[in-house]
Each structure stands twice: as C-alpha cells, then as structure tokens.
Write an enzyme that holds these catalytic residues in place. Structure first.
Site, PDB file in Angstrom:
ATOM      1  N   ARG A 154       0.862  -1.181   0.000  1.00  0.00           N
ATOM      2  CA  ARG A 154       0.000   0.000   0.000  1.00  0.00           C
ATOM      3  C   ARG A 154       0.902   1.237   0.000  1.00  0.00           C
ATOM      4  O   ARG A 154       2.027   1.197   0.500  1.00  0.00           O
ATOM      5  CB  ARG A 154      -0.890   0.024   1.240  1.00  0.00           C
ATOM      6  CG  ARG A 154      -1.831  -1.171   1.373  1.00  0.00           C
ATOM      7  CD  ARG A 154      -2.619  -1.100   2.672  1.00  0.00           C
ATOM      8  NE  ARG A 154      -3.566  -2.196   2.798  1.00  0.00           N
ATOM      9  CZ  ARG A 154      -3.306  -3.359   3.410  1.00  0.00           C
ATOM     10  NH1 ARG A 154      -2.104  -3.559   3.951  1.00  0.00           N
ATOM     11  NH2 ARG A 154      -4.217  -4.299   3.481  1.00  0.00           N
ATOM     12  N   LYS A 178      -2.416  -2.724   7.763  1.00  0.00           N
ATOM     13  CA  LYS A 178      -3.637  -2.379   8.492  1.00  0.00           C
ATOM     14  C   LYS A 178      -3.766  -3.236   9.741  1.00  0.00           C
ATOM     15  O   LYS A 178      -3.408  -4.412   9.753  1.00  0.00           O
ATOM     16  CB  LYS A 178      -4.853  -2.578   7.593  1.00  0.00           C
ATOM     17  CG  LYS A 178      -4.965  -1.548   6.475  1.00  0.00           C
ATOM     18  CD  LYS A 178      -6.250  -1.712   5.693  1.00  0.00           C
ATOM     19  CE  LYS A 178      -6.401  -0.621   4.642  1.00  0.00           C
ATOM     20  NZ  LYS A 178      -7.661  -0.758   3.881  1.00  0.00           N
ATOM     21  N   HIS A 249      -2.055   3.240  -6.008  1.00  0.00           N
ATOM     22  CA  HIS A 249      -2.690   1.953  -5.707  1.00  0.00           C
ATOM     23  C   HIS A 249      -2.749   1.048  -6.935  1.00  0.00           C
ATOM     24  O   HIS A 249      -2.901  -0.163  -6.795  1.00  0.00           O
ATOM     25  CB  HIS A 249      -4.099   2.198  -5.163  1.00  0.00           C
ATOM     26  CG  HIS A 249      -4.507   1.218  -4.109  1.00  0.00           C
ATOM     27  ND1 HIS A 249      -3.823   1.059  -2.920  1.00  0.00           N
ATOM     28  CD2 HIS A 249      -5.530   0.312  -4.069  1.00  0.00           C
ATOM     29  CE1 HIS A 249      -4.412   0.131  -2.195  1.00  0.00           C
ATOM     30  NE2 HIS A 249      -5.438  -0.344  -2.873  1.00  0.00           N
ATOM     31  N   ARG A 252      -0.318  -1.745  -6.806  1.00  0.00           N
ATOM     32  CA  ARG A 252      -0.754  -2.869  -5.956  1.00  0.00           C
ATOM     33  C   ARG A 252      -1.743  -3.753  -6.713  1.00  0.00           C
ATOM     34  O   ARG A 252      -1.659  -4.980  -6.658  1.00  0.00           O
ATOM     35  CB  ARG A 252      -1.367  -2.301  -4.678  1.00  0.00           C
ATOM     36  CG  ARG A 252      -1.857  -3.330  -3.662  1.00  0.00           C
ATOM     37  CD  ARG A 252      -2.197  -2.591  -2.368  1.00  0.00           C
ATOM     38  NE  ARG A 252      -3.021  -3.356  -1.465  1.00  0.00           N
ATOM     39  CZ  ARG A 252      -2.574  -4.225  -0.573  1.00  0.00           C
ATOM     40  NH1 ARG A 252      -1.280  -4.469  -0.492  1.00  0.00           N
ATOM     41  NH2 ARG A 252      -3.396  -4.854   0.244  1.00  0.00           N
ATOM     42  N   HIS A 275      -4.146  -8.926   3.172  1.00  0.00           N
ATOM     43  CA  HIS A 275      -5.605  -8.885   3.309  1.00  0.00           C
ATOM     44  C   HIS A 275      -6.038  -9.778   4.470  1.00  0.00           C
ATOM     45  O   HIS A 275      -5.636 -10.940   4.544  1.00  0.00           O
ATOM     46  CB  HIS A 275      -6.285  -9.398   2.028  1.00  0.00           C
ATOM     47  CG  HIS A 275      -6.206  -8.439   0.882  1.00  0.00           C
ATOM     48  ND1 HIS A 275      -6.335  -8.824  -0.441  1.00  0.00           N
ATOM     49  CD2 HIS A 275      -6.008  -7.089   0.855  1.00  0.00           C
ATOM     50  CE1 HIS A 275      -6.225  -7.770  -1.211  1.00  0.00           C
ATOM     51  NE2 HIS A 275      -6.025  -6.709  -0.461  1.00  0.00           N
ATOM     52  N   TYR A 284      -9.614  -9.810  -7.506  1.00  0.00           N
ATOM     53  CA  TYR A 284      -8.651  -9.906  -8.597  1.00  0.00           C
ATOM     54  C   TYR A 284      -8.879 -11.146  -9.452  1.00  0.00           C
ATOM     55  O   TYR A 284      -8.444 -11.192 -10.605  1.00  0.00           O
ATOM     56  CB  TYR A 284      -7.235  -9.880  -8.036  1.00  0.00           C
ATOM     57  CG  TYR A 284      -6.954  -8.608  -7.277  1.00  0.00           C
ATOM     58  CD1 TYR A 284      -6.721  -7.419  -7.956  1.00  0.00           C
ATOM     59  CD2 TYR A 284      -6.959  -8.580  -5.889  1.00  0.00           C
ATOM     60  CE1 TYR A 284      -6.502  -6.242  -7.272  1.00  0.00           C
ATOM     61  CE2 TYR A 284      -6.729  -7.409  -5.198  1.00  0.00           C
ATOM     62  CZ  TYR A 284      -6.498  -6.242  -5.892  1.00  0.00           C
ATOM     63  OH  TYR A 284      -6.287  -5.071  -5.208  1.00  0.00           O
TER      64      TYR A 284
END
Length: 305
Positions: A154, A178, A249, A252, A275, A284
């Site tokens: 990110r 995150k 982004h 990514r 994730h 994706y």
C-alpha cells in the site's frame, strides 16, 4: 437496558475516536477517515451538544439523504454509514443509549468496479519514465515505482517504510499494514538495484542534525508523505509522462493481478497483500476472468459483434 448517563454527540464522537486509536489500534489513516465521516454527521445534526440518546433513525436517514443530494458516490456513502453504525454500536455498548437506531440503516447499492491495473508494457513504461523524463528525482522515483510494483505494498506502507525495516541485501522488508499487522514483502532484482542506487544519493540529503528514518525522502531531506508519493506518480503518469493518469494503488492492483494471472495460489497472494479477508483478494480473480473474456472477444474470429 437503562441509560447509564447523558452524553452529548460531540463528546460521544471524541470518546469513540480515542477508543478506535487506543483500544482498537486502528491506523491514523483509518481514524482520520472515521473523524471525517462523523464530522459530517455532527454538522448535519447541527447541534454538537445534543444528547446522543435523542438522535432518531429519521435523523440518521436524513443525513444519508443529504449526502446523496450532495452527489457523493455510493462507496463514500457506505463508508459514512459504517462509521455512524460503529459510533452508535459503541454508544449502546457503553450504555449511553438504550436502543440503537443505526441498526435500521441499510447500505446503498454500489456499482461493481474492477480495480484499475496496468498492463506489463504500461508498468515497464512508467518505471522507465524517471530516467527518460527526469522530472523530479530520477533515482528515487525509479526505486519508488519499482518497489511499489514488485512488493504490492500500500502507498502508506511504502511511505512509512524505514531503513531498519529493510533486509541487509535490500531484497525484502518488513512492513506494518492495516491493524498493525506485520508482514514480509519482497523486491525484484530490478527494484533492489534501483533502491541501492537511490540510497547512495539519499545520503547527500541526510544530516546528523536532521536524521530521517523513512526510506523515501524529498530533496529537502523530509520524509515523503502519502500525498507526496501521489504527487510523484501523478507527474509521471500525467501529460508530462505517459499521459495515462493513475494512482499509486494501481501498482498494488497490478501486482495482485499479475500473480493470479500467472497461477499463484490465492491464499499466498492474500498473505502477500496483507488482506485479512480472502474476499478482498478474490476481486482480482474476477479481474483476471474479465481479461480472458476480453482476450477472447478481441482475438477469436467469432468473439466480436
């Protein structure tokens, strides 16, 4: 359930944001997003001192309608709804309200938009732009683009990357994603070589009086912010560069799409992207399916209309 105490809307929001930062350990960017959405809510209510228990479901629905009239996208409205729901859930748990009106809120239907990604030729062209156009700081910008693409990081993770996070041979790093989750990311040979070249130049802009731990810095010797990285990408992908504007982004998205297209296991890709939910990674797989459809339509004699 009886109300424990009266509390104003502004007090509830302030306390909730502290809870998110210090108890939930959300990232500063996430807390800022909550603060932005809840500030919209406070402004709509028009009385920051209003008792949180006196706010009705009609008030909540009215604030959502106001956003719709203001032309906000469905994704922005749904993020706002999630923030309001989280606030009232917290207030119910803390016994500031005896019923939770936010339970009545429903999200709006958002169009499914596939993530923006680049072709291999587009990636190669963009990563070559710093040396070709020399718009800003070529060595830094080439390293930045190559590392974004080869790691799938990110933009905030690249901005926060510090020298001590890098492996000794510059082929990998540990990033903080995150939820304060650490993971290891990897850099291609090209990215590692570009990083080494940049770091040799970086020493000229760092002094003992103003040490900077972040890997990527400005020519003034300050750590690059997320906004700064976005600016750099916009310069090279804008009319001065490839003339195909993208956001950081997109690197990514392209990283994930490339891995899945070439047969990588989706669980491995999930881990590499950081994730927490595999459904996020599954976006994706839809993208690669669409690629197959587009290829068939364009290449097969009976594929087109």
């Amino acid at each position: 359930m009886s109300i424990q105490t009266c509390i104003s809307l502004c007090h509830a929001v302030s306390e909730f944001l502290i809870y998110l930062a210090n108890v939930r350990n959300l990232s500063p960017n996430s807390v800022t997003a909550y603060r932005t959405d809840l500030s919209h809510f406070v402004r709509y209510i028009g009385d920051a001192e209003k008792n949180i228990a006196d706010i009705s479901v009609s008030d909540l629905r009215g604030s959502i309608g106001f956003l719709s009239k203001d032309g906000k996208k469905a994704t922005s409205i749904n993020r706002y709804i999630a923030a309001v729901r989280a606030l009232f859930k917290y207030c119910y748990r803390m016994r500031y309200i005896d019923t939770n009106p936010a339970l009545e809120l429903k999200t709006v239907k958002a169009p499914k938009v596939l993530p923006r990604f680049m072709t291999q030729d587009e990636v190669h062209e963009l990563c070559s732009e710093p040396e070709t156009k020399r718009l800003l700081w070529p060595a830094r910008d080439k390293a930045l683009f190559s590392m974004l693409y080869s790691s799938g990081c990110r933009v905030s993770e690249i901005a926060d990357l510090c020298m001590q996070d890098l492996a000794a041979d510059y082929t990998a790093a540990v990033v903080l994603g995150k939820g304060n989750k650490e993971r290891q990311v990897f850099f291609s040979e090209e990215a590692s070589a570009a990083l080494r070249e940049y770091l040799l130049e970086r020493t000229r802009y760092i002094s003992a009086e103003r040490p900077v731990q972040q890997v990527f810095i400005s020519q003034k010797g300050h750590a690059l912010s997320v906004r700064g990285i976005r600016y750099i990408v916009s310069r090279y992908s804008g009319i001065e560069g490839t003339n195909r504007p993208i956001s950081p982004h997109a690197f990514r998205h392209t990283f994930a799409t490339t891995l899945l297209t070439n047969g990588a296991d989706i669980r491995i890709v999930q881990e590499m992207l950081g994730h927490s939910n595999i459904s996020t990674t599954q976006r994706y797989t839809h993208l690669t399916t669409q690629q197959l459809i587009d290829t068939y339509t364009n290449a097969h004699p009976h594929g087109g209309n």
